[in-house]
Design a protein around this motif. Structure first.
Motif, mmCIF file in Angstrom:
data_model
loop_
_atom_site.group_PDB
_atom_site.id
_atom_site.type_symbol
_atom_site.label_atom_id
_atom_site.label_comp_id
_atom_site.label_asym_id
_atom_site.label_seq_id
_atom_site.Cartn_x
_atom_site.Cartn_y
_atom_site.Cartn_z
ATOM 1 N N MET A 1 13.428 21.515 -41.857
ATOM 2 C CA MET A 1 12.404 20.510 -41.890
ATOM 3 C C MET A 1 13.340 19.183 -41.747
ATOM 4 S SD MET A 1 9.132 19.394 -44.208
ATOM 5 C CE MET A 1 8.581 21.209 -44.068
ATOM 6 N N THR A 2 12.746 18.282 -40.739
ATOM 7 C CA THR A 2 13.273 17.036 -40.609
ATOM 8 C C THR A 2 12.881 15.956 -41.785
ATOM 9 O OG1 THR A 2 11.419 15.958 -39.422
ATOM 10 C CG2 THR A 2 13.408 17.318 -38.165
ATOM 11 N N PRO A 3 14.021 15.099 -42.135
ATOM 12 C CA PRO A 3 13.220 13.907 -43.113
ATOM 13 C C PRO A 3 12.079 13.441 -42.952
ATOM 14 C CG PRO A 3 15.947 14.059 -42.809
ATOM 15 C CD PRO A 3 15.333 14.868 -41.756
ATOM 16 N N GLU A 4 12.044 13.248 -41.676
ATOM 17 C CA GLU A 4 10.680 12.305 -41.277
ATOM 18 C C GLU A 4 9.628 12.990 -41.382
ATOM 19 O OE1 GLU A 4 9.082 10.487 -37.072
ATOM 20 O OE2 GLU A 4 10.656 12.018 -36.822
ATOM 21 N N ARG A 5 9.638 14.601 -40.903
ATOM 22 C CA ARG A 5 8.436 15.401 -41.446
ATOM 23 C C ARG A 5 8.243 15.682 -42.715
ATOM 24 N NH1 ARG A 5 7.372 20.815 -38.207
ATOM 25 N NH2 ARG A 5 5.873 19.238 -36.979
ATOM 26 N N LEU A 6 9.410 15.759 -43.476
ATOM 27 C CA LEU A 6 9.230 15.910 -45.117
ATOM 28 C C LEU A 6 8.443 14.882 -45.682
ATOM 29 C CD1 LEU A 6 10.424 17.545 -47.607
ATOM 30 C CD2 LEU A 6 12.065 16.041 -47.727
ATOM 31 N N PHE A 7 8.901 13.678 -45.332
ATOM 32 C CA PHE A 7 8.196 12.494 -46.078
ATOM 33 C C PHE A 7 6.853 12.084 -45.507
ATOM 34 C CE2 PHE A 7 13.036 11.468 -46.802
ATOM 35 C CZ PHE A 7 13.081 11.683 -48.179
ATOM 36 N N ALA A 8 6.689 12.350 -44.236
ATOM 37 C CA ALA A 8 5.201 12.428 -43.867
ATOM 38 C C ALA A 8 4.524 13.371 -44.683
ATOM 39 C CB ALA A 8 5.229 12.534 -42.382
ATOM 40 N N ILE A 9 4.810 14.463 -44.572
ATOM 41 C CA ILE A 9 3.869 15.611 -45.690
ATOM 42 C C ILE A 9 3.842 15.335 -46.933
ATOM 43 C CG2 ILE A 9 4.118 17.944 -46.282
ATOM 44 C CD1 ILE A 9 5.317 18.699 -43.472
ATOM 45 N N SER A 10 5.202 14.875 -47.472
ATOM 46 C CA SER A 10 4.948 14.411 -48.926
ATOM 47 C C SER A 10 3.951 13.406 -49.162
ATOM 48 C CB SER A 10 6.222 14.142 -49.346
ATOM 49 O OG SER A 10 7.209 15.182 -49.333
ATOM 50 N N ALA B 1 14.006 -1.676 -47.198
ATOM 51 C CA ALA B 1 14.218 -2.997 -46.699
ATOM 52 C C ALA B 1 15.698 -2.853 -46.033
ATOM 53 C CB ALA B 1 14.185 -3.890 -47.621
ATOM 54 N N TRP B 2 16.568 -2.195 -46.854
ATOM 55 C CA TRP B 2 17.851 -2.195 -46.208
ATOM 56 C C TRP B 2 17.987 -1.429 -44.750
ATOM 57 C CZ3 TRP B 2 22.349 1.179 -49.257
ATOM 58 C CH2 TRP B 2 23.296 0.856 -48.606
ATOM 59 N N ALA B 3 17.089 -0.101 -45.104
ATOM 60 C CA ALA B 3 17.126 0.666 -43.658
ATOM 61 C C ALA B 3 16.650 0.011 -42.706
ATOM 62 C CB ALA B 3 16.402 1.783 -44.117
ATOM 63 N N ILE B 4 15.340 -0.872 -42.754
ATOM 64 C CA ILE B 4 14.897 -1.718 -41.577
ATOM 65 C C ILE B 4 15.905 -2.818 -41.213
ATOM 66 C CG2 ILE B 4 13.046 -3.389 -41.213
ATOM 67 C CD1 ILE B 4 11.248 -1.532 -43.291
ATOM 68 N N ALA B 5 16.660 -3.360 -42.195
ATOM 69 C CA ALA B 5 17.419 -4.526 -42.006
ATOM 70 C C ALA B 5 18.912 -3.986 -41.219
ATOM 71 C CB ALA B 5 18.040 -5.150 -43.077
ATOM 72 N N SER B 6 19.083 -2.729 -41.241
ATOM 73 C CA SER B 6 20.200 -2.174 -40.495
ATOM 74 C C SER B 6 20.065 -1.338 -39.361
ATOM 75 C CB SER B 6 21.319 -1.359 -41.632
ATOM 76 O OG SER B 6 20.334 -0.081 -41.930
ATOM 77 N N ALA B 7 18.905 -1.230 -39.239
ATOM 78 C CA ALA B 7 18.167 -0.561 -37.741
ATOM 79 C C ALA B 7 18.648 -1.346 -36.923
ATOM 80 C CB ALA B 7 16.556 -0.002 -37.839
ATOM 81 N N ARG B 8 18.883 -0.604 -35.661
ATOM 82 C CA ARG B 8 19.076 -1.307 -34.174
ATOM 83 C C ARG B 8 18.099 -0.861 -33.355
ATOM 84 N NH1 ARG B 8 24.619 -3.376 -34.346
ATOM 85 N NH2 ARG B 8 25.466 -2.387 -36.388
ATOM 86 N N ARG C 1 12.291 5.976 -36.076
ATOM 87 C CA ARG C 1 12.551 5.043 -35.363
ATOM 88 C C ARG C 1 14.031 4.591 -35.224
ATOM 89 N NH1 ARG C 1 9.015 2.109 -31.772
ATOM 90 N NH2 ARG C 1 10.489 0.312 -32.622
ATOM 91 N N SER C 2 14.540 4.894 -36.166
ATOM 92 C CA SER C 2 15.967 4.640 -36.413
ATOM 93 C C SER C 2 17.138 5.546 -36.910
ATOM 94 C CB SER C 2 16.044 3.522 -37.164
ATOM 95 O OG SER C 2 17.650 2.936 -37.456
ATOM 96 N N GLY C 3 17.970 6.196 -36.239
ATOM 97 C CA GLY C 3 18.709 7.087 -36.870
ATOM 98 C C GLY C 3 19.839 6.388 -37.594
ATOM 99 N N GLN C 4 20.181 5.191 -37.393
ATOM 100 C CA GLN C 4 21.247 4.735 -38.118
ATOM 101 C C GLN C 4 20.626 4.039 -39.357
ATOM 102 O OE1 GLN C 4 22.973 1.253 -36.198
ATOM 103 N NE2 GLN C 4 24.409 0.735 -37.871
ATOM 104 N N GLY C 5 19.342 3.874 -39.456
ATOM 105 C CA GLY C 5 18.881 3.400 -40.998
ATOM 106 C C GLY C 5 18.264 4.572 -41.783
#
Length: 127
Positions: A1-10, A120-127, A64-68
């Motif tokens: 399961m992808t992290p995106e899906r895991l956190f949406a389900i959680s 916030a760090w993830a959003i700031a470091s996203a490209r 939305r962001s692999g880097q963040g």
């Protein structure tokens, strides 16, 4: 399961539990708990809902962001830990009257704060 899906389900499941806890507090506990303990229980449900919604934000940032994504994943895990520790300790304190649980609650609050900082760090470091 992808992290995106895991956190949406959680987030979905946590929101479900928060709504159930809120309804339980409003209907089943109103006559059984003192107003002070009922307010403690309701605070647990409210913060659980806030952080259930935060988990959807985490899933969105990861999508939305692999880097963040690493920082966003940390935020998700911190939100989950904070929910268990903060809301869980408040639920137990209200239901049992065990005041010592109030000493545990700030650790959950710290998890929430660190989670928001990571997001916030993830959003700031996203490209």
């Amino acid at each position: 399961m992808t992290p995106e899906r895991l956190f949406a389900i959680s987030g979905s499941l946590s929101a479900l539990i928060a709504v159930a806890a809120g309804a339980f507090g409003a209907h089943a506990l109103r006559a059984r708990l003192s107003p002070e303990l009922l307010a403690v229980f309701e605070t647990g449900a409210r913060y659980q809902m806030y952080h259930a919604l935060g988990l959807f934000g985490v899933a969105w940032v990861i999508g939305r962001s692999g880097q963040g994504a690493p920082q966003a994943s940390w935020a998700g895990w911190l939100f989950l830990a904070g929910t268990v520790i903060f809301s869980g300790s408040l639920y137990l304190l209200a239901l049992t009257g065990a005041r010592w649980l109030g000493a545990v609650t700030p650790l959950g609050g710290l998890s929430f704060l660190l989670g928001w900082a990571c997001l916030a760090w993830a959003i700031a470091s996203a490209r």
